[in-house]
Design a protein around this motif. Structure first.
Motif, mmCIF file in Angstrom:
data_model
loop_
_atom_site.group_PDB
_atom_site.id
_atom_site.type_symbol
_atom_site.label_atom_id
_atom_site.label_comp_id
_atom_site.label_asym_id
_atom_site.label_seq_id
_atom_site.Cartn_x
_atom_site.Cartn_y
_atom_site.Cartn_z
ATOM 1 N N ARG A 124 -0.461 42.271 -13.332
ATOM 2 C CA ARG A 124 0.826 41.835 -13.873
ATOM 3 C C ARG A 124 0.892 40.310 -13.939
ATOM 4 N N LEU A 125 0.423 39.633 -12.895
ATOM 5 C CA LEU A 125 0.488 38.171 -12.854
ATOM 6 C C LEU A 125 -0.399 37.521 -13.917
ATOM 7 N N LEU A 126 -1.467 38.227 -14.315
ATOM 8 C CA LEU A 126 -2.379 37.683 -15.321
ATOM 9 C C LEU A 126 -2.051 38.186 -16.731
ATOM 10 N N GLY A 127 -0.865 38.785 -16.882
ATOM 11 C CA GLY A 127 -0.397 39.158 -18.215
ATOM 12 C C GLY A 127 -0.613 40.590 -18.612
ATOM 13 N N ALA A 177 -15.259 42.325 -5.411
ATOM 14 C CA ALA A 177 -14.833 41.062 -4.816
ATOM 15 C C ALA A 177 -13.976 40.278 -5.810
ATOM 16 N N LEU A 178 -13.024 39.545 -5.291
ATOM 17 C CA LEU A 178 -12.151 38.738 -6.145
ATOM 18 C C LEU A 178 -12.866 37.485 -6.619
ATOM 19 N N THR A 179 -12.574 37.087 -7.842
ATOM 20 C CA THR A 179 -13.100 35.811 -8.336
ATOM 21 C C THR A 179 -12.294 34.680 -7.709
ATOM 22 N N GLU A 180 -12.738 33.449 -7.938
ATOM 23 C CA GLU A 180 -12.037 32.295 -7.358
ATOM 24 C C GLU A 180 -10.622 32.185 -7.907
ATOM 25 N N ILE A 181 -10.455 32.432 -9.204
ATOM 26 C CA ILE A 181 -9.114 32.366 -9.814
ATOM 27 C C ILE A 181 -8.228 33.473 -9.265
ATOM 28 N N GLU A 182 -8.779 34.702 -9.169
ATOM 29 C CA GLU A 182 -8.003 35.828 -8.645
ATOM 30 C C GLU A 182 -7.589 35.589 -7.201
ATOM 31 N N SER A 183 -8.492 35.019 -6.401
ATOM 32 C CA SER A 183 -8.174 34.721 -5.001
ATOM 33 C C SER A 183 -7.042 33.714 -4.899
ATOM 34 N N VAL A 223 -4.659 33.096 -7.138
ATOM 35 C CA VAL A 223 -3.404 33.736 -7.564
ATOM 36 C C VAL A 223 -2.871 34.643 -6.465
ATOM 37 N N MET A 224 -3.770 35.436 -5.842
ATOM 38 C CA MET A 224 -3.372 36.373 -4.801
ATOM 39 C C MET A 224 -2.841 35.633 -3.567
ATOM 40 N N GLU A 225 -3.523 34.567 -3.175
ATOM 41 C CA GLU A 225 -3.085 33.789 -2.012
ATOM 42 C C GLU A 225 -1.701 33.196 -2.243
ATOM 43 N N ARG A 226 -1.454 32.735 -3.463
ATOM 44 C CA ARG A 226 -0.165 32.108 -3.748
ATOM 45 C C ARG A 226 0.987 33.099 -3.614
ATOM 46 N N ILE A 227 0.824 34.302 -4.155
ATOM 47 C CA ILE A 227 1.936 35.262 -4.125
ATOM 48 C C ILE A 227 2.215 35.747 -2.700
ATOM 49 N N PHE A 228 1.168 35.925 -1.878
ATOM 50 C CA PHE A 228 1.403 36.395 -0.510
ATOM 51 C C PHE A 228 1.800 35.254 0.424
ATOM 52 N N ARG A 229 1.404 34.037 0.094
ATOM 53 C CA ARG A 229 1.882 32.885 0.882
ATOM 54 C C ARG A 229 3.394 32.755 0.741
ATOM 55 N N ASN A 230 3.887 32.927 -0.475
ATOM 56 C CA ASN A 230 5.332 32.844 -0.702
ATOM 57 C C ASN A 230 6.070 34.051 -0.113
#
Length: 330
Positions: free
Chosen positions: A130-133, A144-150, A152-159
């Motif tokens: 959803r976050l990537l459109g 495994a998650l790519t660097e971009i996916e990691s 994005v994922m870290e940002r949403i769970f950090r918040n």
């Protein structure tokens, strides 16, 4: 200490024995039998039922906050609620989650130690899509998650941890922050395998995708605030106002802005006179220059004073405070 029977109880017991209602041999057998309760030392219960109920209440509020947060971020229907709250050894928790999953390891000072938010891959990848459109679909094969996916994922769970702080505010002030994100549970050792942890399981639905989010809170981390998780503490804390909150409220009220009006007098004129007013015209007021002026806060007379100037600017000097009684008389 042996139980002491009253005379009536002794008489009733003797009457039952003599009538055959009770058997003396059975009484002896009952007394001789050892009453043993099985206790598993490997799975010692550290959280009381009262504390489990408190954790349930706190995280039901957290579930509501997460529902609002994820719905806004993902722009789709999100439903989260508490499915269960259990206590179990840490190694049992590790064995119960998938071999490849999203593990958000975080700390929450002033608590000492690390906690974990485990997000089922179905839920995590639906969020990522959803976050990537995308439409929130889960890929057939997850890796495994790519660097971009990691990132994005870290940002949403950090918040999402900001809502964790909000949910715990009525118990204690926490400042949670994301320490790291891991995918393999075997590489995550936040406490010893036999340490008891509270596991709060959230049933999560994002669009058509369902899964679980598990929050792992070790007892050793929560130990310093365990007394605050009792029902007695919650009841007493609600009766006694929070001094810090009261002080903040007072400070904010003191900074609130109110309109202050000084009345120099009033006059009544016709509409025709108003339309023909020009620069230099004089309007006669109904108040003498020697009389004190009313100073209004909002629409209420609170002070009286004298008009004048201060450093070249028009000013009013407060001479008296209008008492409430006097205000009503007017």
């Amino acid at each position: 200490m042996a139980e002491v029977l009253s005379q009536n109880e002794i008489d009733a017991l003797l009457a039952a024995l003599s009538s055959g209602e009770m058997d003396a041999n059975e009484l002896k057998k009952e007394e001789s039998e050892r009453k043993v309760r099985v206790y598993d030392f490997k799975r010692a219960l550290r959280f009381s039922k009262d504390q489990i109920r408190a954790l349930t209440r706190i995280h039901e509020n957290y579930a509501r906050l997460l529902t609002t947060y994820f719905s806004a971020q993902l722009r789709t229907f999100v439903q989260i609620h508490v499915a269960s709250v259990d206590q179990l050894p840490y190694d049992e928790f590790i064995r119960s989650i998938p071999k490849m999953t999203i593990l958000n390891i975080f700390e929450a000072p002033p608590l000492e130690g690390r906690m974990v938010m485990e997000v089922n891959p179905n839920v995590a990848y639906a969020m990522l899509d959803r976050l990537l459109g995308g439409q929130g679909n889960v890929p057939v094969k997850t890796g495994a998650l790519t660097e971009i996916e990691s990132t994005v994922m870290e940002r949403i769970f950090r918040n999402a941890l900001e809502s964790f702080s909000e949910a715990w505010k009525q118990v204690t002030d926490l400042e949670p922050y994301l320490d790291m994100m891991e995918m393999n549970p075997q590489f995550m050792q936040i406490v010893s395998p036999n340490e008891i942890v509270a596991v709060i399981s959230f049933s999560t639905k994002i669009g058509d995708t369902t899964g679980m989010i598990n929050l792992c809170l070790p007892h050793v981390v929560l130990e310093q605030i365990m007394p605050k998780l009792s029902g007695q503490y919650w009841f007493s804390s609600r009766k006694v106002p929070n001094e810090g909150a009261q002080r903040i409220l007072e400070e904010r009220v003191k900074k609130a802005k109110l309109p202050l009006i000084v009345e120099i007098g009033t006059a009544t004129i016709t509409v025709g006179e108003l339309l023909h007013l020009n620069k230099g015209d004089v309007i006669q007021l109904d108040q003498s220059i020697d009389q004190k002026l009313n100073v209004l806060v909002g629409s209420t007379v609170k002070f009286r004073g004298q008009a004048g100037t201060l450093k070249g600017r028009i000013a009013v000097q407060i001479d008296e405070v209008v008492e409430q009684r006097e205000e009503h008389d007017e």
